[in-house]
Design a protein around this motif. Structure first.
Motif, mmCIF file in Angstrom:
data_model
loop_
_atom_site.group_PDB
_atom_site.id
_atom_site.type_symbol
_atom_site.label_atom_id
_atom_site.label_comp_id
_atom_site.label_asym_id
_atom_site.label_seq_id
_atom_site.Cartn_x
_atom_site.Cartn_y
_atom_site.Cartn_z
ATOM 1 N N MET A 173 0.850 -1.189 0.000
ATOM 2 C CA MET A 173 0.000 0.000 0.000
ATOM 3 C C MET A 173 0.887 1.240 0.000
ATOM 4 S SD MET A 173 -2.986 1.122 2.644
ATOM 5 C CE MET A 173 -3.724 2.773 2.552
ATOM 6 N N PRO A 174 0.669 2.177 -0.912
ATOM 7 C CA PRO A 174 1.500 3.390 -0.961
ATOM 8 C C PRO A 174 1.406 4.192 0.335
ATOM 9 C CG PRO A 174 0.179 3.168 -2.950
ATOM 10 C CD PRO A 174 -0.340 2.160 -1.983
ATOM 11 N N ARG A 175 2.470 4.914 0.639
ATOM 12 C CA ARG A 175 2.476 5.815 1.791
ATOM 13 C C ARG A 175 1.933 7.170 1.337
ATOM 14 N NH1 ARG A 175 8.076 5.910 4.731
ATOM 15 N NH2 ARG A 175 8.588 7.044 2.829
ATOM 16 N N PHE A 176 0.610 7.241 1.293
ATOM 17 C CA PHE A 176 -0.033 8.429 0.724
ATOM 18 C C PHE A 176 0.334 9.707 1.463
ATOM 19 C CE2 PHE A 176 -2.957 5.078 -0.784
ATOM 20 C CZ PHE A 176 -2.942 5.372 -2.135
ATOM 21 N N CYS A 221 -7.152 -1.137 -5.861
ATOM 22 C CA CYS A 221 -6.762 -2.251 -4.988
ATOM 23 C C CYS A 221 -7.912 -2.721 -4.101
ATOM 24 C CB CYS A 221 -5.586 -1.857 -4.088
ATOM 25 S SG CYS A 221 -4.036 -1.598 -4.981
ATOM 26 N N HIS A 222 -8.696 -1.773 -3.602
ATOM 27 C CA HIS A 222 -9.747 -2.116 -2.628
ATOM 28 C C HIS A 222 -11.117 -2.317 -3.266
ATOM 29 C CE1 HIS A 222 -7.128 -1.511 0.817
ATOM 30 N NE2 HIS A 222 -6.739 -0.357 0.305
ATOM 31 N N GLY A 223 -11.240 -2.066 -4.570
ATOM 32 C CA GLY A 223 -12.529 -2.210 -5.234
ATOM 33 C C GLY A 223 -13.348 -0.939 -5.168
ATOM 34 N N ASP A 224 -14.217 -0.749 -6.151
ATOM 35 C CA ASP A 224 -15.019 0.467 -6.217
ATOM 36 C C ASP A 224 -15.888 0.672 -4.980
ATOM 37 O OD1 ASP A 224 -13.951 0.934 -8.706
ATOM 38 O OD2 ASP A 224 -15.611 -0.039 -9.777
ATOM 39 N N ALA A 225 -16.387 -0.419 -4.418
ATOM 40 C CA ALA A 225 -17.255 -0.336 -3.245
ATOM 41 C C ALA A 225 -16.569 -0.881 -1.997
ATOM 42 C CB ALA A 225 -18.558 -1.089 -3.498
ATOM 43 N N GLY A 226 -15.240 -0.956 -2.041
ATOM 44 C CA GLY A 226 -14.500 -1.473 -0.893
ATOM 45 C C GLY A 226 -14.617 -2.968 -0.726
ATOM 46 N N GLN A 227 -14.906 -3.679 -1.820
ATOM 47 C CA GLN A 227 -15.102 -5.132 -1.742
ATOM 48 C C GLN A 227 -13.795 -5.910 -1.789
ATOM 49 O OE1 GLN A 227 -15.700 -3.247 -4.371
ATOM 50 N NE2 GLN A 227 -15.371 -4.322 -6.306
ATOM 51 N N GLY A 228 -12.667 -5.216 -1.964
ATOM 52 C CA GLY A 228 -11.373 -5.871 -2.005
ATOM 53 C C GLY A 228 -11.013 -6.361 -3.387
ATOM 54 N N ILE A 251 -7.317 4.211 10.554
ATOM 55 C CA ILE A 251 -7.472 4.464 9.115
ATOM 56 C C ILE A 251 -6.492 5.527 8.657
ATOM 57 C CG2 ILE A 251 -9.071 5.194 7.309
ATOM 58 C CD1 ILE A 251 -11.351 4.154 9.080
ATOM 59 N N LEU A 252 -6.357 6.590 9.423
ATOM 60 C CA LEU A 252 -5.417 7.657 9.081
ATOM 61 C C LEU A 252 -3.982 7.138 9.056
ATOM 62 C CD1 LEU A 252 -6.798 10.761 11.028
ATOM 63 C CD2 LEU A 252 -6.547 10.528 8.540
ATOM 64 N N THR A 253 -3.635 6.315 10.051
ATOM 65 C CA THR A 253 -2.273 5.784 10.114
ATOM 66 C C THR A 253 -1.950 4.954 8.878
ATOM 67 O OG1 THR A 253 -2.302 5.729 12.531
ATOM 68 C CG2 THR A 253 -0.710 4.310 11.435
ATOM 69 N N GLN A 254 -2.897 4.138 8.437
ATOM 70 C CA GLN A 254 -2.658 3.317 7.262
ATOM 71 C C GLN A 254 -2.535 4.150 5.987
ATOM 72 O OE1 GLN A 254 -1.395 0.436 8.540
ATOM 73 N NE2 GLN A 254 -2.301 -0.459 6.683
ATOM 74 N N ASN A 255 -3.166 5.298 5.953
ATOM 75 C CA ASN A 255 -3.027 6.178 4.800
ATOM 76 C C ASN A 255 -1.743 6.995 4.856
ATOM 77 O OD1 ASN A 255 -5.530 6.423 2.835
ATOM 78 N ND2 ASN A 255 -6.343 5.949 4.872
ATOM 79 N N LEU A 256 -1.334 7.361 6.054
ATOM 80 C CA LEU A 256 -0.128 8.170 6.187
ATOM 81 C C LEU A 256 1.129 7.317 5.998
ATOM 82 C CD1 LEU A 256 -1.215 10.329 9.257
ATOM 83 C CD2 LEU A 256 -0.852 11.147 6.915
ATOM 84 N N GLN A 257 1.243 6.249 6.776
ATOM 85 C CA GLN A 257 2.419 5.381 6.705
ATOM 86 C C GLN A 257 1.982 3.958 7.051
ATOM 87 O OE1 GLN A 257 5.830 7.089 8.478
ATOM 88 N NE2 GLN A 257 7.135 5.304 8.189
ATOM 89 N N PRO A 258 1.498 3.223 6.066
ATOM 90 C CA PRO A 258 0.883 1.915 6.319
ATOM 91 C C PRO A 258 1.867 0.876 6.834
ATOM 92 C CG PRO A 258 1.174 2.266 3.978
ATOM 93 C CD PRO A 258 1.504 3.574 4.634
#
Length: 289
Positions: A173-176, A221-228, A251-258
């Motif tokens: 997962m990218p470090r957004f 990666c996660h699907g249009d509706a979050g279905q994976g 959730i924020l942590t995984q987006n910042l630095q997963p």
């Protein structure tokens, strides 16, 4: 104080000649049969002492006249069980999952071997019964990253996740946030939108903005509706179980630095029969497909 030996008027028994505060001790010896049994146990203990290992020494111990060694008996029993089990494990290794499941006795052996293997190798991370731990998937939940068929589980156990092998499962997962791929406001918005996929209420950011950011950066990666997306190991966000937590901070942590976990390739430690057995056990925990 000592007194003379005489017959007690109340019981008709002779006394021993001892008296304490006016109370005289009656002479009531134990029954002869009890004495004979006691002597017999002493005699038997001496015989046992001589026949079997008993007295420790400086460099060893007395082995007994018959040379009995309990460890030899245990080793023989273990070897016998291992030989019987080896035949079953060889069949498990050679047969397909479908054929193993057609044989109730062989399946029972595989399930037992899988349960033991899981307890010794997998349970510290995945929890008893596959219940999962923070950062470690709940195997009984049915929320599979790469699929929950027997073959899928077998491959994951065999080659691991991010283990360094060519056949290992890999996802990244990218470090957004850390790599400035998204702006802080965009991360806040997409975190709020992801929370709604988790089943939480929408926060104060613009839902349309969060949905746009998600569609442009996360849906692949996660699907249009979050279905994976199992092809890339993208977790299902629209679920009740989440690997690293489901509150907004997680959730924020995984987006910042997963965080990216590593699962060992168990083919370096377990043979093919044990891997098959643990795949059957994991599949039967309740989340298998």
């Amino acid at each position: 104080m000592p007194t003379k030996i005489e017959k007690d008027e109340a019981t008709g028994q002779m006394t021993t000649g001892h008296e304490w505060d006016g109370l005289q001790e009656l002479n009531r010896p134990v029954p002869k049969w009890w004495v004979y049994v006691f002597y017999a146990t002493i005699a038997w203990s001496m015989v046992y002492f001589v026949l079997y290992p008993s007295v420790p020494g400086i460099t060893g111990y007395f082995h007994g006249l018959i040379g009995y060694y309990q460890r030899d008996a245990v080793d023989a029993d273990v070897a016998k069980v291992a030989a019987q089990r080896a035949g079953a494990m060889d069949r498990i290794k050679a047969l397909s999952f479908a054929d193993i499941r057609k044989d109730p006795q062989l399946l029972a052996v595989a399930q037992t071997a899988g349960r033991i293997t899981f307890a010794e190798n997998c349970q510290p991370c995945h929890g008893a019964g596959g219940g999962g731990n923070p950062g470690y998937p709940a195997l009984a939940a049915g929320n599979w990253l790469w699929g929950g068929t027997l073959e899928d589980i077998q491959r994951t156990v065999t080659f691991g996740i991010r283990s360094g092998l060519d056949d290992a499962r890999n996802s990244q997962m990218p470090r957004f946030g850390a790599d400035a791929i998204l702006k802080p406001a965009e991360i806040q918005a997409v975190a709020d939108y992801a929370a709604t996929l988790y089943g939480q209420s929408a926060a104060g950011t613009d839902p349309a903005e969060g949905k746009r950011v998600f569609a442009e950066n996360c849906a692949v990666c996660h699907g249009d509706a979050g279905q994976g997306n199992r092809e890339v190991g993208g977790p299902k966000l629209a679920a009740r179980t989440h690997l690293h937590g489901d509150d907004r901070a997680a959730i924020l942590t995984q987006n910042l630095q997963p965080a990216h976990g590593v699962m060992p390739n168990w083919n370096a430690r377990l043979d093919a029969a044990k891997i098959k057995s643990v795949a059957l056990y994991v599949h039967a925990l309740g989340g298998g497909e």
